[in-house]
Design a protein around this motif. Structure first.
Motif, PDB file in Angstrom:
ATOM      1  N   UNK A 157       0.801  -1.211   0.000  1.00 46.75           N
ATOM      2  CA  UNK A 157       0.000   0.000   0.000  1.00 46.75           C
ATOM      3  C   UNK A 157       0.837   1.266   0.000  1.00 46.75           C
ATOM      4  N   UNK A 158       1.922   1.257   0.779  1.00 48.97           N
ATOM      5  CA  UNK A 158       2.806   2.422   0.831  1.00 48.97           C
ATOM      6  C   UNK A 158       3.443   2.675  -0.531  1.00 48.97           C
ATOM      7  N   UNK A 159       3.920   1.621  -1.174  1.00 48.08           N
ATOM      8  CA  UNK A 159       4.558   1.770  -2.485  1.00 48.08           C
ATOM      9  C   UNK A 159       3.587   2.319  -3.527  1.00 48.08           C
ATOM     10  N   UNK A 160       2.345   1.844  -3.488  1.00 48.05           N
ATOM     11  CA  UNK A 160       1.350   2.334  -4.443  1.00 48.05           C
ATOM     12  C   UNK A 160       1.058   3.815  -4.188  1.00 48.05           C
ATOM     13  N   UNK A 161       0.967   4.185  -2.903  1.00 47.09           N
ATOM     14  CA  UNK A 161       0.711   5.584  -2.581  1.00 47.09           C
ATOM     15  C   UNK A 161       1.865   6.484  -3.025  1.00 47.09           C
ATOM     16  N   UNK A 216     -13.261  10.728   0.931  1.00 46.61           N
ATOM     17  CA  UNK A 216     -13.043  11.929   1.738  1.00 46.61           C
ATOM     18  C   UNK A 216     -11.584  12.401   1.719  1.00 46.61           C
ATOM     19  N   UNK A 217     -10.635  11.458   1.712  1.00 45.24           N
ATOM     20  CA  UNK A 217      -9.222  11.801   1.884  1.00 45.24           C
ATOM     21  C   UNK A 217      -8.381  11.596   0.635  1.00 45.24           C
ATOM     22  N   UNK A 218      -8.907  10.889  -0.346  1.00 46.07           N
ATOM     23  CA  UNK A 218      -8.125  10.562  -1.536  1.00 46.07           C
ATOM     24  C   UNK A 218      -7.446   9.206  -1.384  1.00 46.07           C
ATOM     25  N   UNK A 219      -7.043   8.643  -2.508  1.00 45.41           N
ATOM     26  CA  UNK A 219      -6.477   7.295  -2.499  1.00 45.41           C
ATOM     27  C   UNK A 219      -5.124   7.229  -1.798  1.00 45.41           C
ATOM     28  N   UNK A 220      -4.148   8.099  -2.091  1.00 39.62           N
ATOM     29  CA  UNK A 220      -2.833   7.967  -1.443  1.00 39.62           C
ATOM     30  C   UNK A 220      -2.894   8.030   0.082  1.00 39.62           C
ATOM     31  N   UNK A 221      -3.632   8.992   0.612  1.00 37.99           N
ATOM     32  CA  UNK A 221      -3.736   9.114   2.073  1.00 37.99           C
ATOM     33  C   UNK A 221      -4.429   7.882   2.660  1.00 37.99           C
ATOM     34  N   UNK A 222      -5.455   7.402   1.989  1.00 36.31           N
ATOM     35  CA  UNK A 222      -6.167   6.212   2.461  1.00 36.31           C
ATOM     36  C   UNK A 222      -5.237   4.998   2.489  1.00 36.31           C
ATOM     37  N   UNK A 227      -2.040   1.218   5.658  1.00 33.43           N
ATOM     38  CA  UNK A 227      -0.752   0.634   6.016  1.00 33.43           C
ATOM     39  C   UNK A 227      -0.457   0.805   7.502  1.00 33.43           C
ATOM     40  N   UNK A 228      -0.860   1.960   8.056  1.00 33.17           N
ATOM     41  CA  UNK A 228      -0.661   2.195   9.488  1.00 33.17           C
ATOM     42  C   UNK A 228      -1.471   1.216  10.327  1.00 33.17           C
ATOM     43  N   UNK A 229      -2.675   0.903   9.875  1.00 38.39           N
ATOM     44  CA  UNK A 229      -3.494  -0.092  10.564  1.00 38.39           C
ATOM     45  C   UNK A 229      -2.797  -1.447  10.543  1.00 38.39           C
ATOM     46  N   UNK A 230      -2.249  -1.816   9.373  1.00 36.98           N
ATOM     47  CA  UNK A 230      -1.489  -3.061   9.288  1.00 36.98           C
ATOM     48  C   UNK A 230      -0.283  -3.060  10.206  1.00 36.98           C
TER      49      UNK A 230
END
Length: 400
Positions: free
Chosen positions: A296-300, A368-374, A379-382
């Motif tokens: 997820x981080x890499x995609x963002x 609400x926040x956009x794809x990168x922030x989401x 990732x933070x939840x993971x």
């Protein structure tokens, strides 16, 4: 383990692998392909049909602890045979449902019954057959079952070109009856009593848990939460993968890139089968969750660049593949084989509830926040899940 018992274990794994492919293929992977036709036929919107499926997954999560207890009490193989009958009847009920409400009820009941024939039950069956070899056999089983989507997505698509969804569900009901039920009945017979109890005729030796009794309750809470966070992170990405990649500019390539998920999932299990002995089950869980978060981080960071999207799909697929093994091996490693069904069932319940809720929350976050922030929040939840697994792993290293 003697050569004869090894052959028997491998035969059981192969047989269960067949039923897992059919089970996941007919009860889970086919739904998204057939859902549009279902919606048009029963008079519901597509959103309502998918919402019903989410509710069904949630109901399956709530039922998981009860099913786990039944597997401990009556034997996992017997419950899998009962599950095959239930799935046959309920798939048929879906197929003949004349109204939307009856169809919805049948879908919910089908997903509850799914818990009796998929990983939760199969893992319990392997633990009851041979606790000492269960971790290895779980790895073999997930390797075989990993082909379910690759097999049943094209099968379902091909059938949909020639039959209506009702006829297809009747065909799938027949597969559960003709293929899965006989396998589960054979495994439940007296000559395979080791599938039902760790004190069976094959002399299976129970596995002791790595944690001291006074730590088990605390560890159960932490590990269940960690699996829930990991499942949330994976489900958010998996459900939205194709449309999310399309929205990030990949267009038609989004489907091609997303298709890498399945092969990566299988490949990770093969790699784990060869080299995974170096990692503890909690280490596997950490590695799995790290891959999902990293993807997820890499995609963002790459903002939807094709190379970043490819690495994303491969990373998430590998994390998912290893995570399936961890779901079966972590409860056995920490808590032992006694009462495995109930313990794994409680963990499965928390994970499935989180996974069922994740797609809606992630969709809202993207809006609400956009794809990168989401993606970064996901990732933070993971990462929080990784901390939970690491904490319990530390307790084990300190002597339980």
């Amino acid at each position: 383990m003697t050569q004869a018992s090894t052959r028997r274990s491998l035969a059981i794994v192969a047989a269960l692998g067949l039923t897992q492919i059919v089970g996941y293929g007919t009860l889970y992977y086919s739904f998204s392909i057939l859902a549009p036709a279902m919606a048009a036929d029963v008079g519901l919107s597509r959103e309502a049909v998918f919402g019903t499926f989410s509710a069904a997954l949630l109901a399956g999560g709530f039922a998981a602890p009860f099913m786990g207890g039944w597997m401990d009490r009556f034997g996992a193989a017997r419950m899998m045979a009962l599950g095959s009958v239930c799935c046959t009847v309920l798939l048929s009920l879906c197929a003949v449902s004349p109204t939307g409400w009856l169809f919805g009820l049948a879908v919910i009941l089908t997903q509850i019954a799914t818990g009796l024939v998929t990983y939760q039950a199969a893992f319990a069956a392997l633990v009851q057959h041979g606790p000492q070899s269960a971790t290895r056999n779980i790895t073999y089983l997930t390797l075989i079952a990993g082909f379910a989507s690759s097999i049943f997505w094209p099968i379902t698509t091909t059938l949909a070109a020639h039959f209506g969804w009702r006829e297809i569900y009747l065909i799938f009901a027949g597969l559960n009856l003709a293929l899965c039920l006989p396998v589960h009945l054979v495994l439940a017979r007296g000559r395979a009593r080791a599938m039902e109890t760790v004190s069976g005729s094959l002399g299976a030796v129970p596995v002791e848990g790595a944690l001291s009794p006074w730590l088990r309750r605390r560890a159960m809470l932490v590990v269940s939460l960690a699996f829930a966070l990991s499942g949330f992170a994976l489900s958010s990405l998996l459900v939205h993968m194709v449309p999310m990649l399309g929205a990030m500019g990949l267009g038609a390539a989004a489907v091609t890139v997303s298709a890498l998920f399945g092969p990566a999932q299988v490949a990770s299990r093969l790699v784990n089968m060869i080299f995974g002995a170096r990692l503890s089950p909690t280490g596997l869980a950490i590695f799995s969750t790290a891959l999902i978060a990293l993807g997820g981080v890499l995609l963002a960071v790459t903002q939807g660049h094709v190379a970043g999207a490819v690495v994303f799909a491969l990373s998430v697929g590998m994390g998912s593949g290893i995570g399936s093994i961890a779901q079966g091996s972590v409860p056995l490693h920490l808590f032992g084989s006694q009462g495995y069904g109930a313990i794994a069932g409680r963990m499965t319940a928390v994970r499935l509830v989180a996974s069922a809720a994740a797609p809606a929350f992630f969709a809202l976050a993207m809006e609400r926040l956009g794809i990168p922030v989401s993606l970064l929040l996901n990732a933070a939840i993971g990462a929080l899940g990784m901390i939970g697994f690491a904490l319990v792993g530390r307790w084990v290293r300190q002597g339980g």
